[in-house]
Design an enzyme around this catalytic site. Sequence first.
Site: not given
Ligand code: DX5
Ligand code: ZN
Length: 219
Positions: A33, A37, A66, A68
Site C-alpha cells: 500500500h 499525499m 492511494h 490523497m
Molecule cells: C492514512 C493512510 C494509511 C496509513 C495507515 O492517511 O492512508 O494508509 O498509512 O497507517 P496506520 O496503519 O499506521 O494507521
Molecule cells: Zn492509505
Amino acid sequence: MNPLVAPSVLSCDFAYIARDMEMINRSAADLVHVDVMDGVYVPNISFGLPVVAAMKRHSTKPLDVHLMMVNPERYLQDFRDAGADSISVHIEACTHIHIAVQQIHKMGAKAGVAINPGTAVSALEDIIRDVEIICFMSVNPGWGGQSFIETSIEKIGRLKELILKTGSKALIEIDGGVKLDNAQRIFDAGADILVSGSGVFGQPDPVAAIASLKSLTRQ
Ligand code: DX5
Ligand code: ZN
C-alpha cells in the site's frame, strides 16, 4: 478464508526503502500500500512519482497506490507509468469519479475509490459496480499511526450490504489504525484487504506481524 494483507510503506524507513521493500517481498503480504499525499487534499506531504518508481524497482508484489490529492485525474497516467498496479482516488476529491475510474481501467490498472470517515456509504452507490477496490478510511487521511475509528465497524457492515445489494465485486480495503489487536474484529466485520502501516513497521519483527495478519481466518 484469510484476508489479503497490504503493508503501508508510509511507515517504512525512507532512508532504507529497498531494504523495507525486500522485507515485504519475503513476507506473506499480498500487496504494497503506497500513500501519496500532496499537502493540499491532506495537510501532510509524503512522497511523489520518483519514490513510487523506486519502490516498484524493488518490489515483487503489486503496488496499491492511494492518492490523497486534489485533481488526481491529472496524475493517473504518471502513477501508472511509475508502476501502480491499482490506483485509488478519493470520491471527495474527484469532480467526475466515473471518468477517473474509466481512465484507470483504460491504463490497464485496477481501480479503487477511497472514502473518508465522514462520507456516507451511500455516496458509493452508483460507482461501486465499476471498481475493484473500496479503500475505506478508518482514520482521517493524512498520517500513519492514528487510532482506528470504532464506528467504522458498523459502517463496514453497511458497505458490505451495499456490495451485496448491487452485486458489486469490489473488495473492501480497510485503511487506518489496523493492528494485530483489532484486526480480527475488522476482518469479521467484512474486510477483504487489511492495510497496516505502524502495525507492521512498528513491530520488532515486521515479517512476523504480516504473517499474523495473514493467518486470521473467517468462515
Ligand atoms: C492514512 C493512510 C494509511 C496509513 C495507515 O492517511 O492512508 O494508509 O498509512 O497507517 P496506520 O496503519 O499506521 O494507521
Ligand atoms: Zn492509505
